[in-house]
Design a protein around this motif. Structure first.
Motif, mmCIF file in Angstrom:
data_model
loop_
_atom_site.group_PDB
_atom_site.id
_atom_site.type_symbol
_atom_site.label_atom_id
_atom_site.label_comp_id
_atom_site.label_asym_id
_atom_site.label_seq_id
_atom_site.Cartn_x
_atom_site.Cartn_y
_atom_site.Cartn_z
ATOM 1 N N LEU A 117 -65.779 9.140 62.209
ATOM 2 C CA LEU A 117 -65.443 9.288 63.633
ATOM 3 C C LEU A 117 -63.927 9.423 63.784
ATOM 4 C CD1 LEU A 117 -66.498 9.057 66.619
ATOM 5 C CD2 LEU A 117 -66.091 6.587 66.425
ATOM 6 N N LYS A 118 -63.506 10.446 64.537
ATOM 7 C CA LYS A 118 -62.068 10.556 64.817
ATOM 8 C C LYS A 118 -61.710 9.630 65.964
ATOM 9 C CE LYS A 118 -60.150 14.723 63.084
ATOM 10 N NZ LYS A 118 -59.595 16.053 63.346
ATOM 11 N N VAL A 119 -60.679 8.831 65.746
ATOM 12 C CA VAL A 119 -60.305 7.816 66.734
ATOM 13 C C VAL A 119 -58.840 7.992 67.140
ATOM 14 C CG1 VAL A 119 -60.061 5.339 67.169
ATOM 15 C CG2 VAL A 119 -61.939 6.167 65.717
ATOM 16 N N VAL A 120 -58.596 8.058 68.445
ATOM 17 C CA VAL A 120 -57.213 8.025 68.938
ATOM 18 C C VAL A 120 -56.963 6.677 69.596
ATOM 19 C CG1 VAL A 120 -55.443 9.113 70.361
ATOM 20 C CG2 VAL A 120 -57.283 10.515 69.404
ATOM 21 N N PHE A 121 -56.059 5.931 69.023
ATOM 22 C CA PHE A 121 -55.628 4.641 69.570
ATOM 23 C C PHE A 121 -54.596 5.010 70.642
ATOM 24 C CE2 PHE A 121 -54.194 0.205 67.760
ATOM 25 C CZ PHE A 121 -54.393 -0.366 69.004
ATOM 26 N N GLU A 122 -54.983 4.874 71.907
ATOM 27 C CA GLU A 122 -54.150 5.398 72.996
ATOM 28 C C GLU A 122 -52.983 4.471 73.328
ATOM 29 O OE1 GLU A 122 -54.518 8.348 74.304
ATOM 30 O OE2 GLU A 122 -56.465 8.876 73.453
ATOM 31 N N HIS A 123 -51.922 5.101 73.789
ATOM 32 C CA HIS A 123 -50.730 4.406 74.285
ATOM 33 C C HIS A 123 -50.423 3.124 73.518
ATOM 34 C CE1 HIS A 123 -53.814 2.230 76.458
ATOM 35 N NE2 HIS A 123 -53.851 3.010 77.511
ATOM 36 N N ILE A 124 -50.143 3.260 72.220
ATOM 37 C CA ILE A 124 -49.865 2.065 71.415
ATOM 38 C C ILE A 124 -48.499 1.479 71.789
ATOM 39 C CG2 ILE A 124 -51.395 2.685 69.509
ATOM 40 C CD1 ILE A 124 -48.883 3.507 67.920
ATOM 41 N N THR A 125 -48.413 0.160 71.654
ATOM 42 C CA THR A 125 -47.214 -0.533 72.166
ATOM 43 C C THR A 125 -46.637 -1.555 71.186
ATOM 44 O OG1 THR A 125 -48.541 -2.277 73.182
ATOM 45 C CG2 THR A 125 -48.051 -0.367 74.543
ATOM 46 N N THR A 126 -47.229 -1.699 70.029
ATOM 47 C CA THR A 126 -46.782 -2.762 69.114
ATOM 48 C C THR A 126 -46.586 -2.250 67.684
ATOM 49 O OG1 THR A 126 -49.077 -3.330 68.590
ATOM 50 C CG2 THR A 126 -48.021 -4.595 70.357
ATOM 51 N N GLY A 127 -45.764 -2.984 66.941
ATOM 52 C CA GLY A 127 -45.632 -2.727 65.519
ATOM 53 C C GLY A 127 -46.966 -2.910 64.807
ATOM 54 N N ASP A 128 -47.789 -3.813 65.308
ATOM 55 C CA ASP A 128 -49.110 -4.040 64.698
ATOM 56 C C ASP A 128 -49.962 -2.774 64.788
ATOM 57 O OD1 ASP A 128 -48.789 -7.115 64.503
ATOM 58 O OD2 ASP A 128 -48.349 -6.633 66.596
ATOM 59 N N ALA A 129 -49.904 -2.112 65.946
ATOM 60 C CA ALA A 129 -50.682 -0.878 66.120
ATOM 61 C C ALA A 129 -50.131 0.231 65.218
ATOM 62 C CB ALA A 129 -50.681 -0.445 67.583
#
Ligand SMILES: NC(=O)N[C@@H](CC(=O)O)C(=O)O
Ligand SMILES: [Zn+2]
Ligand SMILES: [Zn+2]
Length: 344
Positions: free
Chosen positions: A169-181
């Motif tokens: 599955l292609k996944v877009v993690f939207e509007h990331i805001t952290t170093g963890d992401a």
């Protein structure tokens, strides 16, 4: 010093256009520079199936200014009731390119969102099969989790599970805001990418909270500490093709933001590529802007790159104090302040 920058025309892989009277303003701003945009489905009620996506798309197309070629790319809103059949039908009929996971209660208009990940496993399986992308608003909603930790908790509790269970599955993690992401996306497979907003590159929580509370900086996921802002900067400076432009421009009427309980969302469509140019300029990485804004997104979505170009020059101009938004007005990011790049 570069004072002039020509790029293949960019696209916006995450925008909120809303509906009704607002469209004539939000669509004109989105289509000012961007060729295509991923249209977020969090209307009230949300865009849940292919037919609703089609009808919404028609309203957007009808709101385009004369001569505009702006192309909306539609997205289904996943709910506990989304079936594999709904996914297959929307994909087969070309009505939607992606489906969006909003954990119930995570953000603006997410009341109908998914209450437990397991409820959408059949839909996710169908999406992986037919090649429909999963877009995620990556924050948990548990009351006991601190708002600044909600993105990291989502990675640990949910996203790890999703990518493990659905490796194709292609996944877009939207509007990331952290170093963890950033770390998560970097170490994940090629099936996982992320959008980054201009405001999360330009600002951190001090900008929102020091010297007074500034409601127009309030968005979700909330601005984080400077270390995280720097991690986002490092991600785009690296030139990795996993990271691409998604403004998350999300208009709310002025009265809904300047209130005792203000809505989440920053409006950036009036100056989106200009604000990204500023951010990349500050990072000393203007040479990385074209990949981020114009190449990585279409490549990730499996769509053709645009063929025409835009040119930006370094020139100061003043953002308006407010802009019309249907029958109301919206206060855009940088209202009344100087923006240092301009599209010619
Ligand atoms: N980003 C926001 O703060 N708000 C968005 C929703 C979202 O993208 O989470 C909105 O629709 O207003
Ligand atoms: Zn979101
Ligand atoms: Zn959004």
């Amino acid at each position: 010093m570069t004072d002039r920058l020509t790029l293949i025309r960019p696209d916006d892989w995450h925008i909120h256009l809303r509906d009704g009277e607002v469209l004539k303003h939000s669509v004109a701003d989105a289509g000012r520079v961007f060729s295509r945009a991923i249209i977020m489905p969090n209307l009230v009620p949300p865009v849940r199936d292919g037919q609703q996506a089609d009808a919404y798309k028609a309203r957007i197309l009808a709101a385009r200014p004369a001569g505009s070629q702006f192309e909306p790319l539609m997205v289904l809103y996943l709910t506990d009731q989304t079936t594999p059949e709904m996914v297959r039908a929307a994909k087969l009929q070309g009505q939607a390119v992606a489906a969006k996971l909003y954990p119930a209660g995570a953000t603006t208009n997410s009341q109908s969102g998914v209450t437990a990940l397991e409820n959408i496993y059949p839909a996710l399986e169908a999406m992986a099969e037919v090649g429909m992308l999963l877009l995620v608003h990556g924050e948990v909603t548990h009351a006991e989790v601190d708002i600044f930790d909600r993105e990291k908790a989502f990675i640990d509790q949910q996203l790890v599970k999703v990518v493990e269970r659905f490796p194709t599955l292609k996944v877009v993690f939207e509007h990331i805001t952290t170093g963890d992401a950033v770390d998560f996306v970097r170490s994940a497979s090629d099936q996982v990418g992320a959008t980054i907003t201009a405001h999360h590159l330009l600002y951190n929580r001090n900008h929102m909270l020091v010297g007074g509370i500034r409601p127009h900086f309030y968005c979700l996921p909330i601005l984080k500490r400077q270390r995280h802002q720097q991690a986002l900067g490092d991600a785009v400076v690296s030139g990795s093709n996993k990271f691409f432009l998604g403004t998350d421009s999300a208009p709310h009427a002025r009265h809904a933001k300047e209130a005792a309980c203000g809505c989440a969302g920053c409006y950036t469509a009036h100056a989106a590529i200009e604000l990204y140019a500023e951010a990349f300029d500050e990072l000393g990485a203007l040479d990385k802007l074209e990949g981020f804004a114009s190449l990585h997104g279409p490549d990730f979505y499996g769509l053709p790159r645009n063929t025409d170009q835009i040119t930006l020059i370094r020139e100061d101009w003043q953002a308006p104090n407010s802009l019309p938004l249907g029958d109301h007005e919206v206060v855009p990011l940088r209202a009344g302040e100087t923006i240092h790049w301009r599209v010619i």
